[in-house]
Motif scaffolding. Structure first.
Motif, PDB file in Angstrom:
ATOM      1  N   SER A   1     -35.279 -26.947 -10.486  1.00 65.36           N
ATOM      2  CA  SER A   1     -34.417 -26.857  -9.370  1.00 65.36           C
ATOM      3  C   SER A   1     -35.281 -27.709  -8.027  1.00 65.36           C
TER       4      SER A   1
ATOM      5  N   GLU B   1     -34.993 -31.151  -6.144  1.00 64.38           N
ATOM      6  CA  GLU B   1     -34.964 -30.893  -4.499  1.00 64.38           C
ATOM      7  C   GLU B   1     -35.803 -32.270  -4.146  1.00 64.38           C
TER       8      GLU B   1
ATOM      9  N   ARG C   1     -34.845 -35.655  -4.274  1.00 61.81           N
ATOM     10  CA  ARG C   1     -33.920 -35.796  -2.956  1.00 61.81           C
ATOM     11  C   ARG C   1     -34.766 -36.257  -1.766  1.00 61.81           C
TER      12      ARG C   1
ATOM     13  N   TYR D   1     -36.681 -34.259  -0.041  1.00 68.40           N
ATOM     14  CA  TYR D   1     -37.436 -32.980   0.705  1.00 68.40           C
ATOM     15  C   TYR D   1     -38.812 -32.908   0.292  1.00 68.40           C
TER      16      TYR D   1
ATOM     17  N   GLU E   1     -39.753 -27.699   2.554  1.00 66.06           N
ATOM     18  CA  GLU E   1     -38.480 -27.895   2.802  1.00 66.06           C
ATOM     19  C   GLU E   1     -37.623 -27.412   1.692  1.00 66.06           C
ATOM     20  N   ALA E   2     -38.011 -28.120   0.476  1.00 67.33           N
ATOM     21  CA  ALA E   2     -37.096 -27.711  -0.819  1.00 67.33           C
ATOM     22  C   ALA E   2     -36.976 -26.208  -0.908  1.00 67.33           C
TER      23      ALA E   2
ATOM     24  N   GLU F   1     -37.641 -23.798   0.993  1.00 65.10           N
ATOM     25  CA  GLU F   1     -36.789 -23.110   2.052  1.00 65.10           C
ATOM     26  C   GLU F   1     -35.280 -23.375   1.898  1.00 65.10           C
ATOM     27  N   ARG F   2     -34.803 -24.486   1.261  1.00 66.70           N
ATOM     28  CA  ARG F   2     -33.621 -24.762   1.029  1.00 66.70           C
ATOM     29  C   ARG F   2     -33.041 -23.642  -0.208  1.00 66.70           C
ATOM     30  N   MET F   3     -33.857 -23.653  -1.179  1.00 65.18           N
ATOM     31  CA  MET F   3     -33.899 -22.740  -2.340  1.00 65.18           C
ATOM     32  C   MET F   3     -33.548 -21.192  -1.858  1.00 65.18           C
TER      33      MET F   3
ATOM     34  N   LEU G   1     -32.765 -20.256   1.095  1.00 66.26           N
ATOM     35  CA  LEU G   1     -31.601 -19.984   1.662  1.00 66.26           C
ATOM     36  C   LEU G   1     -30.230 -19.751   0.967  1.00 66.26           C
ATOM     37  N   SER G   2     -30.335 -20.573   0.009  1.00 65.91           N
ATOM     38  CA  SER G   2     -29.282 -20.571  -1.148  1.00 65.91           C
ATOM     39  C   SER G   2     -28.984 -18.940  -1.644  1.00 65.91           C
TER      40      SER G   2
ATOM     41  N   ASP H   1     -28.013 -16.400   0.819  1.00 61.29           N
ATOM     42  CA  ASP H   1     -26.586 -16.721   1.168  1.00 61.29           C
ATOM     43  C   ASP H   1     -26.015 -15.878   0.191  1.00 61.29           C
TER      44      ASP H   1
END
Length: 181
Positions: A68, A72, A75, A77, A81-82, A84-86, A88-89, A92
């Motif tokens: 994953s 990212e 893409r 990132y 950043e990647a 942190e996005r993971m 955050l997911s 959530d």
């Protein structure tokens, strides 16, 4: 003679099969787990990850999370950043589960008795991971423990009698959700 191979991520199923079939002493339970730090670092290198300690702190040795992160980065990132996005997911998803339980009381059947899962009980169960990544299974109420295992939030190791989050990333998410209270 019979050889049976069972591969599953459902550790409650494995525990039931192992204990209900009385396989203790007759069969071996083999845990196929995440990579250790040294081996994970070698894989990180193959993926082209630059900050090994940062990546280890977020995802550890979980191959799926490495893939994953790699996707990212493709893409555009940065690693930070990647990651942190993971995270955050994962936060959530955990927040969503807790919100659903708060709104709609979840009923489970345990040993023939219907019981209600409450958000406060789930939060309390997850709070044991604030400082430790792994705990003895008895630290968490069995009803909440089994519910969290069935939801793929926790992983139960029946040989060691321990429970831990399914991934290092999820452990970070649990700590973050608990700190938001």
């Amino acid at each position: 003679m019979c050889h049976v191979i069972c591969a599953t991520s459902d550790c409650l199923f494995i525990d039931d099969v192992y204990n209900d079939a009385r396989l203790d002493g007759r069969a071996k339970y083999l845990l196929v787990d995440d990579l250790g730090e040294e081996e994970a670092f070698r894989v990180y290198e193959e993926f082209g990850f630059e900050n090994r300690e940062l990546v280890w702190g977020y995802i550890g040795g979980k191959i799926g999370d490495m893939v994953s992160l790699f996707e990212e980065k493709k893409r555009g990132y940065s690693e930070k950043e990647a990651l942190e996005r993971m995270l955050l997911s994962e936060v959530d998803k955990l927040d969503e589960l807790l919100s659903r339980i708060k709104r709609v009381k979840k009923k489970v059947v345990f040993e023939g008795e219907e019981m209600e899962i409450e958000e406060s009980g789930l939060r309390e169960s997850l709070s044991v991971f604030k400082f430790k990544e792994e705990v003895r299974k008895y630290v968490i109420d069995i009803v909440y423990r089994n519910f969290l295992i069935e939801q793929n939030i926790l992983f139960y190791n029946p040989l060691e009698g321990t429970v831990r989050p399914q991934s290092r990333l999820l452990w970070r998410a649990i700590k973050e959700v608990n700190s938001e209270q």
